[in-house]
Design a protein around this motif. Structure first.
Motif, PDB file in Angstrom:
ATOM      1  N   CYS A  48     107.077  69.633  16.624  1.00  0.00           N
ATOM      2  CA  CYS A  48     106.163  70.205  15.477  1.00  0.00           C
ATOM      3  C   CYS A  48     105.940  68.794  14.667  1.00  0.00           C
ATOM      4  CB  CYS A  48     106.841  71.212  14.790  1.00  0.00           C
ATOM      5  SG  CYS A  48     106.792  72.811  15.916  1.00  0.00           S
ATOM      6  N   VAL A  49     104.718  68.486  14.489  1.00  0.00           N
ATOM      7  CA  VAL A  49     104.606  67.356  13.441  1.00  0.00           C
ATOM      8  C   VAL A  49     104.871  67.733  11.803  1.00  0.00           C
ATOM      9  CG1 VAL A  49     102.560  66.699  14.980  1.00  0.00           C
ATOM     10  CG2 VAL A  49     102.056  68.000  12.897  1.00  0.00           C
ATOM     11  N   TYR A  86      99.567  70.818  20.775  1.00  0.00           N
ATOM     12  CA  TYR A  86     100.308  69.743  19.692  1.00  0.00           C
ATOM     13  C   TYR A  86      99.230  68.841  19.307  1.00  0.00           C
ATOM     14  CZ  TYR A  86     103.494  65.988  18.850  1.00  0.00           C
ATOM     15  OH  TYR A  86     104.154  64.955  18.043  1.00  0.00           O
ATOM     16  N   GLY A  87      98.170  68.784  20.011  1.00  0.00           N
ATOM     17  CA  GLY A  87      96.964  67.743  19.678  1.00  0.00           C
ATOM     18  C   GLY A  87      96.437  68.151  18.480  1.00  0.00           C
ATOM     19  N   ILE A  88      96.261  69.521  18.171  1.00  0.00           N
ATOM     20  CA  ILE A  88      95.757  69.898  16.988  1.00  0.00           C
ATOM     21  C   ILE A  88      96.532  69.508  15.693  1.00  0.00           C
ATOM     22  CG2 ILE A  88      96.376  72.199  16.726  1.00  0.00           C
ATOM     23  CD1 ILE A  88      93.530  72.986  16.117  1.00  0.00           C
ATOM     24  N   GLY A  97      95.244  66.947  12.757  1.00  0.00           N
ATOM     25  CA  GLY A  97      95.629  67.506  11.509  1.00  0.00           C
ATOM     26  C   GLY A  97      96.200  66.660  10.701  1.00  0.00           C
ATOM     27  N   LYS A  98      97.198  66.124  11.173  1.00  0.00           N
ATOM     28  CA  LYS A  98      98.162  65.100  10.445  1.00  0.00           C
ATOM     29  C   LYS A  98      97.541  63.872  10.133  1.00  0.00           C
ATOM     30  CE  LYS A  98     103.013  63.284  10.106  1.00  0.00           C
ATOM     31  NZ  LYS A  98     104.239  63.362  10.638  1.00  0.00           N
ATOM     32  N   HIS A  99      96.990  63.480  11.208  1.00  0.00           N
ATOM     33  CA  HIS A  99      96.391  62.027  11.179  1.00  0.00           C
ATOM     34  C   HIS A  99      95.185  62.146   9.892  1.00  0.00           C
ATOM     35  CE1 HIS A  99      93.760  58.418  11.707  1.00  0.00           C
ATOM     36  NE2 HIS A  99      92.847  59.140  12.078  1.00  0.00           N
ATOM     37  N   LEU A 100      94.327  63.329   9.764  1.00  0.00           N
ATOM     38  CA  LEU A 100      93.337  63.505   8.662  1.00  0.00           C
ATOM     39  C   LEU A 100      93.798  63.830   7.614  1.00  0.00           C
ATOM     40  CD1 LEU A 100      90.715  65.142  11.112  1.00  0.00           C
ATOM     41  CD2 LEU A 100      90.896  62.896  10.348  1.00  0.00           C
TER      42      LEU A 100
END
Length: 245
Positions: free
Chosen positions: A65-66, A103-105, A109-112
């Motif tokens: 989980c990010v 996981y990719g979403i 989201g974290k990158h943005l």
């Protein structure tokens, strides 16, 4: 010769990783020679990796989980997250074809700098009743996908709000942001577009003690998956491959 798709996998369990990879190939209409597979639990991204040599990037699911605090992540989970995040600036800047699954979403989201957390909108292992939004009806990856469809889900964290620069494509009552697009070619789904009943049965068995569901409910969940009619999500994966391959 067509450029390969890069398939990044995050699952440290070999059986789960192999099953997911086979599902991505099968549902995407791909042969092994058309992809470059990297299991990030076992190896780093190569230093000479160039997006120009690829048709697109597909990121599979995983147990990490990010939104977890750094001290809550294993060394492997932290390294995997850093590896995937390292690609995102160039992917979003260039609007390079990307499909992040589950996981990719969280990665997108974290990158943005979006709000990804466990505060709300988690979903237990099972199916989610999804609905294509007005914007989604015009998106090429949702071509042929019914306005309402069921998808396999199972996640502890979720987007709490639509990140800046994203378009909302699919929603559900339990989890509003089931599919989003950033720019024209960067996609992410909270549900699993590659998953079918057999694949989810495998994951239920492997992850029964990972906190996604009470372990004693595993057999009940397997019966539910076998009875579910889930067919539309794989069309998104197939459309992605057809559009960018």
């Amino acid at each position: 010769m067509p450029k390969p798709f890069l398939v990044l996998q995050l699952r440290p369990e070999t059986e789960a990783a192999d099953d997911e990879f086979a599902a991505i190939l099968r549902k995407g209409g791909l042969e092994e020679g058309q992809v470059r597979r990297i299991r990030l639990d076992q190896e780093d991204l190569p230093g000479d990796l160039r997006l120009d040599a690829l048709s697109g990037v597909i990121v599979g699911g995983g147990p990490g989980c990010v939104s977890d605090a750094p001290e809550e992540k294993s060394q492997v989970e932290a390294r995997i997250e850093a590896q995937v995040l390292s690609l995102m600036p160039e992917i979003t800047e260039r609007d390079f074809p990307f499909l992040g699954c589950c996981y990719g979403i969280g990665i997108l989201g974290k990158h943005l700098a979006g709000d990804v957390s466990k505060r709300a909108h988690s979903e237990p292992v099972g199916t989610s009743a999804c609905e294509v939004t007005a914007e989604g009806k015009d998106d090429p990856l949702l071509d042929g996908v019914p306005t309402a469809f069921d998808a396999f889900v199972g996640h502890k964290e979720a987007l709490q709000a639509l990140p800046q620069g994203c378009v909302h494509l699919v929603r559900s009552e339990a989890c509003p942001f089931q599919m989003v697009r950033h720019g024209a070619h960067v996609y992410a789904t909270q549900f699993h577009p590659e998953a079918d009943a057999d694949g989810f049965e495998t994951r239920i068995r492997i992850y029964r003690n990972k906190g996604y569901f009470p372990p004693e409910t595993a057999d009940e969940l397997i019966c539910m998956c076998r009875a579910a009619e889930v067919f539309a999500p794989e069309m998104i994966l197939r459309n992605f491959v057809a559009r960018y391959g």
